[in-house]
Enzyme design. Sequence first.
Site, PDB file in Angstrom:
ATOM      1  N   LYS A  89      -9.806   4.830   2.858  1.00 19.89           N
ATOM      2  CA  LYS A  89      -8.716   4.150   3.557  1.00 19.89           C
ATOM      3  C   LYS A  89      -7.537   5.051   3.906  1.00 19.89           C
ATOM      4  CE  LYS A  89      -9.794  -0.428   1.759  1.00 19.89           C
ATOM      5  NZ  LYS A  89      -9.277  -1.659   1.148  1.00 19.89           N
TER       6      LYS A  89
ATOM      7  N   GLY B 130      -4.614   3.496  -5.087  1.00 21.16           N
ATOM      8  CA  GLY B 130      -5.293   3.890  -3.863  1.00 21.16           C
ATOM      9  C   GLY B 130      -4.847   3.072  -2.670  1.00 21.16           C
TER      10      GLY B 130
END
Length: 272
Positions: A69, A130
């Site tokens: 991502k 994350g």
Amino acid sequence: MPILNKDMTLCISLSARPSNNGTRFHNHLYDQLDLNWIYKAFAPTDLAQAIAGVRGLGIRGCAVSMPYKEDVMALVDELDPSAKAIDSVNTIVNTDGRLLAYNTDYTAIEQLLAGNAVPTDYSVLVQGAGGMAKATVAALRDAGFTDVTVIARNEDTGRALAEQYGFQWRATLDGGTADLIINVTPIGMQGGPEVDSLSFPEDAIAAAKVVFDVVALPAETPLIKAARGAGKQVITGAEVATIQALEQFVLYTGVRPTDEQVRAAEDFMRAQ
């Protein structure tokens, strides 16, 4: 689903550990809406080559999951404000070779916090740092939560994420508890090395009022099972998956299905 043909529009997903969630959800909606589209999941061996393939082959949409991502940001042409604000991408739309990136994870987290009426004066522990953690922490901040601690072993990423939104960082849980606990790590994910592990210890679950696990597969992770057993209000990753996938579908096709069609696709997705 239509028979494969040269005019069919392709959408894909990229993940280190692909699931059938998106594949079943999107293809079921294509079938309900009589769209000549198809959706396929991939586990890329080279992210840059995969994105070049999206551009070069005219693949219309690309969902992006862990751990890509953030890395994918450098490979697209433009970031929508939803992705730029949190430096994380989960959706790419290809229009004539130009790749525009979005983040529908944020939308899903925002809607679920509001829809479950989670009080904004709750204390919160977010475990992970994350791309999904960025969407979660940003949604918490924008919803009005102020007492939030990011738990992450990596001080550089954990502290940076927490401080970006005015929150606290700790390397480990170290006995900490909160009203709302959120797992945004792969712990409990099907196919992973910690599929049977609890992302929060039992004392933290016992002290919490709401337990949120963003892991979508299985829907009933060890954390969610333990929280249900303790009588806690839960929010599941399967709910996140439905909302973010719906918003991806709209971005790709320009069509917003009815609530009934979405429920049918969601039921089909979960019946695997």
